[in-house]
Design a protein around this motif. Structure first.
Motif, short mmCIF file in Angstrom:
data_model
loop_
_atom_site.label_atom_id
_atom_site.label_comp_id
_atom_site.label_asym_id
_atom_site.label_seq_id
_atom_site.Cartn_x
_atom_site.Cartn_y
_atom_site.Cartn_z
N ARG A 27 41.29 48.43 24.47
CA ARG A 27 40.90 49.49 25.41
C ARG A 27 41.32 50.84 24.83
O ARG A 27 42.22 50.91 23.98
CB ARG A 27 41.49 49.30 26.80
N ASP A 68 38.11 47.39 32.02
CA ASP A 68 39.02 47.42 33.17
C ASP A 68 38.26 47.44 34.49
O ASP A 68 37.12 47.90 34.56
CB ASP A 68 39.93 48.64 33.08
N ASP A 69 38.90 46.95 35.53
CA ASP A 69 38.31 46.93 36.87
C ASP A 69 38.51 48.30 37.52
O ASP A 69 39.65 48.69 37.79
CB ASP A 69 38.97 45.84 37.71
N PRO A 70 37.44 49.05 37.81
CA PRO A 70 37.62 50.38 38.41
C PRO A 70 38.26 50.33 39.80
O PRO A 70 38.82 51.34 40.24
CB PRO A 70 36.19 50.94 38.47
N LYS A 71 38.19 49.20 40.48
CA LYS A 71 38.82 49.11 41.79
C LYS A 71 40.34 49.19 41.71
O LYS A 71 41.01 49.44 42.71
CB LYS A 71 38.41 47.79 42.48
N ARG A 72 40.88 48.98 40.52
CA ARG A 72 42.33 49.06 40.33
C ARG A 72 42.75 50.44 39.80
O ARG A 72 43.90 50.65 39.46
CB ARG A 72 42.77 47.97 39.35
N GLY A 84 33.37 54.83 34.96
CA GLY A 84 33.47 53.63 35.79
C GLY A 84 33.69 53.92 37.25
O GLY A 84 33.27 53.15 38.12
N LEU A 144 31.49 52.61 40.29
CA LEU A 144 32.04 51.91 41.45
C LEU A 144 31.43 52.43 42.75
O LEU A 144 31.03 51.65 43.62
CB LEU A 144 33.56 52.09 41.49
N ASP A 202 27.95 51.16 43.10
CA ASP A 202 27.95 49.75 43.49
C ASP A 202 28.29 49.59 44.97
O ASP A 202 27.79 48.66 45.62
CB ASP A 202 28.94 48.96 42.64
N GLU A 203 29.13 50.45 45.49
CA GLU A 203 29.54 50.37 46.90
C GLU A 203 28.57 51.11 47.83
O GLU A 203 28.82 51.19 49.05
CB GLU A 203 30.95 50.92 47.07
#
Length: 261
Positions: free
Chosen positions: A63, A119-123, A141, A145, A148-149
């Protein structure tokens, strides 16, 4: 003689007191509008989130973080806005305002970079605060997100995987409508309220880095007018800029469409 001196002293005292009171009133109104526009009344955290142009194919690391020059310039513009009480006050007064008045209304402002592609953008830690998100979903990202939401009302054609130059309406009665221009570069400036996270998010993006910079510059130059027009309600603007040729020659855009929350 003494009476004249005393009257001059009193007149000067009254003048400076009046100037101070007028400046304080102006700043209070300006600060209230400023905090309301960026969501700082409810949450004192705000970050500028830049796109991450890092590419795993060109790096041996799992990363990484890299930003473009245009988005860095965009972040500098927002930093200037948040770095002082920029309310068209004289320099003589602005220093006093920064030192005394802003002391009771401080906020945590910083610049950050979108999570790496793996990486997970929710984190993403900064989701807990207000955001100015710079750049489109391909490299940002956090922008992806929110797409997507289904929390935004406009998206660039490139964010939908199309090569065509258009902005698509995602909400309201005109969902699916495409905004186009044969002569202008399209950009989006949109503010949403993330009810689940209790934050305000402002998006600035264009098809290219120069248009993204121009959209951010538009926000910095026009937030007062936008606050007056929309208050604290969500809005989405589709803007049309003349081709900048990857330069920094800002010219006011045309408003091609406005969505009101």
């Amino acid at each position: 003689m003494l009476a004249d001196i005393a009257s001059n002293v009193i007149a000067n005292i009254v003048f400076w007191l009046g100037l101070g009171l007028a400046a304080a009133a102006t700043v209070r109104v300006g600060q209230r509008r400023f905090r309301r526009f960026f969501g700082l009344d409810a949450n004192q955290q705000l970050a500028v989130c830049l796109s991450n142009t890092w590419n795993a194919e060109t790096s041996a690391r799992p990363r990484g973080y890299s930003v473009s020059l245009h988005e860095l310039r965009a972040a500098e513009a927002v930093t200037r806005l948040f770095g002082s009480a920029s309310f068209r006050l004289p320099d003589l007064v602005r220093g006093l305002v920064d030192a005394i008045y802003l002391g009771g209304h401080r906020y945590d402002f910083h610049m950050t970079v979108s999570p790496a592609p793996a990486d997970d953008p929710k984190r993403f830690a900064e989701l807990g605060g207000n955001l100015v998100v710079v750049g489109a979903a391909a490299r940002n990202g956090v922008r992806g997100l929110y797409l997507d939401e289904n929390l935004v009302n406009l998206r660039l054609g490139t964010e939908a995987g199309a090569d065509e130059r258009f902005v698509e309406v995602l909400g309201g009665a005109d969902v699916g409508r495409r905004i186009t221009s044969d002569s202008l570069e399209l950009a989006v400036v949109e503010r949403v309220h993330d009810a689940a996270r209790g934050t305000t998010v402002v998006f600035c993006l264009g098809r290219h880095g120069d248009t993204t910079w121009a959209a951010t510059e538009y926000l910095v130059r026009n937030w007062r007018g936008l606050e007056k027009e929309f208050g604290d309600r969500p809005f989405a603007l589709c803007l049309g800029f003349q081709d900048l040729g990857y330069g920094y020659d800002y010219r006011p855009p045309r408003r091609l469409d406005v969505l009101r929350g």
